[in-house]
Design an enzyme around this catalytic site. Structure first.
Site, PDB file in Angstrom:
ATOM      1  N   GLU A 164       0.809  -1.224   0.000  1.00 26.40           N
ATOM      2  CA  GLU A 164       0.000   0.000   0.000  1.00 26.40           C
ATOM      3  C   GLU A 164       0.841   1.273   0.000  1.00 26.40           C
ATOM      4  OE1 GLU A 164      -2.900  -0.340   3.142  1.00 26.40           O
ATOM      5  OE2 GLU A 164      -3.844  -2.091   2.236  1.00 26.40           O
ATOM      6  N   GLU A 356      -5.033  -8.712   0.456  1.00 29.12           N
ATOM      7  CA  GLU A 356      -5.760  -8.401   1.699  1.00 29.12           C
ATOM      8  C   GLU A 356      -7.240  -8.234   1.390  1.00 29.12           C
ATOM      9  OE1 GLU A 356      -4.438  -5.073   4.079  1.00 29.12           O
ATOM     10  OE2 GLU A 356      -2.328  -5.593   3.752  1.00 29.12           O
TER      11      GLU A 356
END
Ligand code: IFM
Length: 425
Positions: A164, A356
């Site tokens: 991220e 995720e």
């Protein structure tokens, strides 16, 4: 009954600072999250990752639980400052030994390791010389990555460079709600370029040093959101398109096509003068396309045009009537299909893993110790159904990592949010 391909990988994910604890043991150096957590008012109830779920000591029991659950893979992150306490130079053998023990234990149990190199815990020593705002950190990251490939690459076949990077750049350098707590948009944009560049250079290095035929794959994990305009108005549609460039395409485009999205690049350059790009950077980024893309999907974004919100001019709308998780994130499984189909069409159907997906709920034990996990089960079933739909529609989806294996340290929220499929006391 939904059927997935036989070789589809089912796993769970964690990150070093969120689960390891042992923050001051065996020579681990300070990271920016140790520093940030010590600042008053930054973290819920002043909590930190000093002990957390004690994965550093309990990893063998944890792997036993993974085996009992039937997991085929475990995605964890390596703490850079456990290996290089000040970010560079001398190696800390005890830190290396921990990851060797963990990897070996996973393999003994037929659980394939997926290792993330950077899940936000930059060594404080590097932050002291500018952190990700300093171009030198790119080279230090490649040194660290090289060491990790050489040391663990005989057993780790799935690598993620960054987790991220949007969050690192913008939550850490613009919103200031994550370490290192900066609040300057120009810095955030420049940091995003260095993160992307460091990814490309690490991919290049991986391919240089890992002998062909070893079967290892390398990619990056992005937090992505399908975008929906709040209304049919032209203004909302344009705002949603620009926010798509900001959240998604700013990383997807360079990593998968070697270019930044034009409109947003123009706005940043004109208004802020960044990113500063050195000669050869874009060529390096273009030449080192990832083997796969990691997609972290939690919710969609519904966007309306607005005058107020900084230079991008938008606001996020919360749909009424939807259900929300404990993070106040809308539950919207269909968004996963929308997102993956867009990626398939736009980027020539790359190989994907969901690196995720999951939800926080206040799933406290009943007096007999059992947990009624209905909300999480409903959430997960919805997303599993959408994955099956994606595979049917031709998406190259290779696996799924649930966030998270354990309840753990949820950054600024401390321990107040429970994402685990294993409850932690
Ligand atoms: O806990 C985080 C993780 O570290 C990165 N992705 C989102 C998760 C839930 O907020």
């Amino acid at each position: 009954m939904i059927e997935f391909p036989k070789d589809f990988v089912w796993g769970t994910a964690t990150a070093a600072y969120q689960v390891e604890g042992a923050a001051h043991e065996d020579g681990r150096g300070q990271s920016i999250w140790d520093t940030f957590c010590a600042l008053p008012g930054k973290i819920y109830q002043g909590q930190n990752g000093d002990v957390s779920t004690d994965h550093y000591h309990r990893y063998a029991d944890d792997v036993g639980l993974m085996r009992d659950i039937g997991l085929a893979s475990y995605r964890f992150s390596i703490s850079w400052s456990r290996i290089f306490p000040s970010g560079k130079g001398k190696v800390n053998r005890k830190g290396v030994d921990f990851y060797n023990r963990l990897i070996d234990k996973l393999l003994e149990n037929d659980i394939a390791p997926m290792a993330t190199l950077y899940h936000w815990d930059l060594p404080q020593g590097l932050q002291d010389s500018g952190g990700w705002m300093n171009r030198d950190t790119v080279s230090r990251f490649v040194d660290y990555a090289t060491f990790a490939f050489e040391t663990f690459g005989d057993r780790v076949k799935l690598w993620i460079t960054h987790n991220e990077p949007w969050v690192v750049a913008y939550a850490g350098h613009y919103a200031g709600r994550h370490a290192p707590g900066e609040t300057d948009l120009s810095k955030a944009v420049q940091v995003s370029h260095y993160l992307i560049l460091s990814h490309a250079k690490a991919v290049e290095r991986y391919r240089e040093i890992v002998p062909a035929g070893q079967g290892g794959k390398i990619g990056m994990a992005l937090n992505l959101y399908p975008m929906y305009p709040a209304t049919d108005s032209q203004a909302d549609k344009e705002a949603a398109k620009l926010v798509d460039e900001f959240h998604n395409r700013w990383f997807l485009d360079p990593v998968l096509t070697g270019k930044y999205p034009e409109k947003l690049f123009g706005i940043f350059k004109e208004k802020l003068g960044v990113p500063v790009i050195a000669e050869g950077d874009m060529e390096c980024i273009a030449a080192n396309r990832s083997d796969f893309l990691g997609v972290n999907y939690y919710f969609r974004k519904v966007i309306a045009a607005a005058d107020s919100h900084d230079i991008l001019g938008y606001t996020e709308v919360k749909p009424i009537g939807s259900k929300y998780t404990g993070m106040n994130w809308e539950i919207y499984p269909e968004g996963l299909h929308h997102l993956l189909m867009d990626i398939k069409e736009r980027y020539d159907n790359p190989h994907l893993y969901i690196t995720e997906n999951g939800a926080a709920f206040d799933d406290l034990p009943r007096p007999d110790g059992s947990i009624d996990d209905r909300d999480r089960i409903v959430y997960l079933s919805g997303h599993v159904e959408q994955m099956a739909r994606c595979i049917e529609d031709g998406v190259n989806l290779d696996g799924y990592y649930l966030w998270s294996f354990l309840d753990n340290f949820e950054w600024a929220f401390g321990y107040s949010k429970r994402f685990g499929i294993v409850h932690v006391d």
